[in-house]
Design a protein around this motif. Structure first.
Motif, mmCIF file in Angstrom:
data_model
loop_
_atom_site.group_PDB
_atom_site.id
_atom_site.type_symbol
_atom_site.label_atom_id
_atom_site.label_comp_id
_atom_site.label_asym_id
_atom_site.label_seq_id
_atom_site.Cartn_x
_atom_site.Cartn_y
_atom_site.Cartn_z
ATOM 1 N N GLU A 1 4.487 33.055 -5.269
ATOM 2 C CA GLU A 1 5.176 33.554 -4.082
ATOM 3 C C GLU A 1 6.701 33.568 -4.259
ATOM 4 O O GLU A 1 7.367 34.524 -3.872
ATOM 5 N N VAL A 2 7.251 32.510 -4.849
ATOM 6 C CA VAL A 2 8.702 32.469 -5.006
ATOM 7 C C VAL A 2 9.156 33.441 -6.093
ATOM 8 O O VAL A 2 10.263 33.989 -6.025
ATOM 9 N N ALA A 3 8.316 33.683 -7.083
ATOM 10 C CA ALA A 3 8.663 34.663 -8.118
ATOM 11 C C ALA A 3 8.737 36.068 -7.518
ATOM 12 O O ALA A 3 9.663 36.843 -7.812
ATOM 13 N N LEU A 4 7.758 36.395 -6.668
ATOM 14 C CA LEU A 4 7.784 37.703 -6.003
ATOM 15 C C LEU A 4 8.991 37.826 -5.078
ATOM 16 O O LEU A 4 9.667 38.864 -5.039
ATOM 17 N N ALA A 5 9.262 36.754 -4.326
ATOM 18 C CA ALA A 5 10.390 36.785 -3.391
ATOM 19 C C ALA A 5 11.705 36.953 -4.129
ATOM 20 O O ALA A 5 12.561 37.751 -3.719
ATOM 21 N N ARG A 6 11.884 36.219 -5.223
ATOM 22 C CA ARG A 6 13.150 36.321 -5.945
ATOM 23 C C ARG A 6 13.327 37.695 -6.569
ATOM 24 O O ARG A 6 14.431 38.260 -6.567
ATOM 25 N N ASN A 7 12.260 38.237 -7.128
ATOM 26 C CA ASN A 7 12.356 39.565 -7.737
ATOM 27 C C ASN A 7 12.767 40.600 -6.703
ATOM 28 O O ASN A 7 13.641 41.444 -6.952
ATOM 29 N N LEU A 8 12.157 40.536 -5.529
ATOM 30 C CA LEU A 8 12.474 41.508 -4.483
ATOM 31 C C LEU A 8 13.877 41.282 -3.930
ATOM 32 O O LEU A 8 14.642 42.238 -3.738
ATOM 33 N N CYS A 9 14.230 40.010 -3.687
ATOM 34 C CA CYS A 9 15.538 39.720 -3.095
ATOM 35 C C CYS A 9 16.675 40.054 -4.054
ATOM 36 O O CYS A 9 17.752 40.489 -3.621
ATOM 37 N N ALA A 10 16.459 39.856 -5.351
ATOM 38 C CA ALA A 10 17.508 40.166 -6.317
ATOM 39 C C ALA A 10 17.761 41.665 -6.393
ATOM 40 O O ALA A 10 18.915 42.117 -6.403
ATOM 41 N N SER A 11 16.696 42.456 -6.423
ATOM 42 C CA SER A 11 16.864 43.906 -6.570
ATOM 43 C C SER A 11 17.232 44.571 -5.245
ATOM 44 O O SER A 11 18.203 45.343 -5.172
ATOM 45 N N LYS A 12 16.485 44.279 -4.206
ATOM 46 C CA LYS A 12 16.741 44.933 -2.919
ATOM 47 C C LYS A 12 17.973 44.351 -2.227
ATOM 48 O O LYS A 12 18.633 45.046 -1.456
ATOM 49 N N GLY A 13 18.275 43.085 -2.490
ATOM 50 C CA GLY A 13 19.488 42.518 -1.924
ATOM 51 C C GLY A 13 20.718 43.247 -2.422
ATOM 52 O O GLY A 13 21.623 43.583 -1.641
ATOM 53 N N MET A 14 20.772 43.494 -3.722
ATOM 54 C CA MET A 14 21.900 44.256 -4.272
ATOM 55 C C MET A 14 21.933 45.668 -3.713
ATOM 56 O O MET A 14 23.007 46.218 -3.447
ATOM 57 N N GLN A 15 20.752 46.270 -3.528
ATOM 58 C CA GLN A 15 20.699 47.623 -2.988
ATOM 59 C C GLN A 15 21.196 47.666 -1.546
ATOM 60 O O GLN A 15 21.893 48.598 -1.136
ATOM 61 N N ILE A 16 20.860 46.639 -0.771
ATOM 62 C CA ILE A 16 21.336 46.562 0.609
ATOM 63 C C ILE A 16 22.859 46.468 0.630
ATOM 64 O O ILE A 16 23.528 47.126 1.438
ATOM 65 N N GLY A 17 23.417 45.641 -0.249
ATOM 66 C CA GLY A 17 24.873 45.547 -0.327
ATOM 67 C C GLY A 17 25.511 46.867 -0.711
ATOM 68 O O GLY A 17 26.525 47.282 -0.131
#
Length: 455
Positions: free
Chosen positions: A402-418
């Motif tokens: 679960e944390v691996a999926l969350a980190r992968n999504l947050c790292a990529s989509k977080g940068m995209q949101i910024g």
């Protein structure tokens, strides 16, 4: 009286206590004070003074670590420490916070809105969290959030879910200041989760007292293709039964003020964590200003022939404790990404409705509306994955996947949101008049940072 007025101690005049303790803070504060004087214009020193401020902030500093506190040894090194109980599972997937969690989130949200966000611009420029903000964070109990109630903290159960909610709420104010305020509590949480009785009785009383020490979790290293599970920092056994640590750690939050470090090192092929007091001979701290998360006063920690006793080992030496620490740290960074992403969404939504082009709000353009909608969609996905990992961690279940999926999504989509936030503001997104450019820089840290904070 507002939370801001009740929590902010002192005034704005004079040097803060942090500046007096921190060499770079003292120097930059002094140079800034000088730069405001008319005297330097009369004697022709304006440009040299401004250059000095720039050079110090850019290059940082190099100094020995602080040694202002002595931790008195106590307890038995062979007895396991007190552990918070795991949360009771209801069997129903419910994201509704408990009454206590919601009350805590409400307090932290108000703190983030009234104290953290107004201080964010100055803190980012100075690469330092204001002393008033740090003191105010102590008033709401951030350092003892993950400390078991039996040891003077407020945690009856494992606080991964509560910690996640708090990190998210703080990051809506500013990610850098969130890291600065959460760093000491992260070390206290680590000792509460994995410390022996001796370690808990030696160090945790300082975190539950009035004068909470700065502390730092040091896992990241300045190497190409750094693998957090294979640290280059080494630990070798000494003839006296202790360990000798050698290596360099980077992106260490508030390292210049820290009085206690949790350092990751490789011991006989396994990653292990060690408690290292700042007064230990061989420690050197150097300023390491970064692109984002600047308010956390990131530093580089060098260890050269640093000798620690056998009881300095935190948790198991088979790598399991270290791996769990990495997972909890990544969970914290996911929560920070969600909070900062929410700040972006909250800012751009009214902006595109009010900003007019060609006689109408830019929100009427489909490309703009779809971009805002995508931010909301990806943000909700990031939040759901993060909460699911946090709930499993709080229940004592395996949350590796679960944390691996969350980190992968947050790292990529977080940068995209910024990036989308900057794009939606057009030219305004590129200037410091608006906070979105800072949030974009902060969000790029999610895929890079390891350690510093955990929940």
């Amino acid at each position: 009286m507002s939370l801001l007025n009740s929590l902010l101690p002192g005034g704005k005049n004079g040097l803060p206590e942090t500046a007096r303790r921190d060499p770079i803070g003292y120097l930059v504060a002094g140079l800034n004070k000088l730069a405001q004087s008319d005297l330097i214009d009369r004697v022709g020193l304006r440009k040299p003074t401004e250059q000095a401020v720039f050079t110090v902030t850019r290059n940082g500093f190099k100094t020995m670590t602080t040694a202002s506190r002595t931790f008195s040894k106590a307890g038995s090194a062979t007895k396991p420490g007190t552990r918070p109980a795991t949360t009771r599972a209801s069997g129903v997937f419910d994201l509704t916070p408990t009454e206590d969690e919601q009350m805590l989130v409400d307090v932290v949200t108000e703190f983030a809105d009234e104290v953290v966000r107004p201080a964010a611009v100055e803190a980012d420029e100075a690469c330092e969290a204001p002393e008033a903000v740090l003191k105010a964070s102590l008033e709401i109990g951030l350092p003892i959030l993950g400390v078991p109630e039996a040891l003077g903290g407020i945690s009856e159960e494992r606080s991964a879910m509560a910690g996640t909610l708090v990190a998210e709420a703080l990051a809506r104010g500013d990610m850098g200041l969130a890291v600065a305020t959460l760093a000491p509590g992260s070390v206290a949480t680590a000792i509460g989760l994995w410390g022996t009785e001796a370690q808990q009785q030696t160090y945790l009383p300082a975190f539950t007292a009035d004068e909470v020490p700065a502390a730092a979790l040091a896992l990241t290293e300045p190497s190409v293709l750094f693998d957090v599970m294979s640290p280059a920092t080494t630990a070798t056994r000494t003839p006296e039964g202790g360990y000798r640590l050698d290596g360099v750690k980077s992106l260490v939050a508030r390292g210049a003020q820290a009085e206690l470090f949790v350092v990751g090192a490789t011991l006989e092929g396994k990653p292990v964590m060690f408690l290292v007091e700042s007064s230990t001979h061989g420690l050197t701290v150097e300023g390491d200003p970064s692109m984002g998360v600047r308010a956390a006063s990131l530093t580089k920690l060098s260890l050269e022939n640093v000798v620690v006793p056998a009881e300095a080992v935190l948790g198991q030496t088979d790598g399991s404790t270290y791996a769990e620490c990495v997972r909890l740290s990544r969970l914290a960074w996911c929560a920070l990404a969600v909070g900062t992403g929410q700040a972006v969404l909250d800012y751009v939504t009214p902006y595109v409705k009010e900003r007019k082009a060609f006689g109408e709000p830019v929100a009427h353009r489909q490309s703009v509306a779809f971009m805002v909608a995508n931010i909301a969609i990806e943000l909700q996905a990031m939040r759901l994955l993060t909460y699911k990992a946090a709930s499993r961690a709080a229940a004592g279940k395996d949350f590796t996947r679960e944390v691996a999926l969350a980190r992968n999504l947050c790292a990529s989509k977080g940068m995209q949101i910024g990036l989308d936030g900057v794009q939606l503001l057009g030219g305004h997104g590129y200037v410091k008049e608006h906070p979105v450019e800072r949030w974009y820089r902060d969000l790029r840290a999610i895929g890079v940072m390891e350690g510093a904070v955990l929940v």
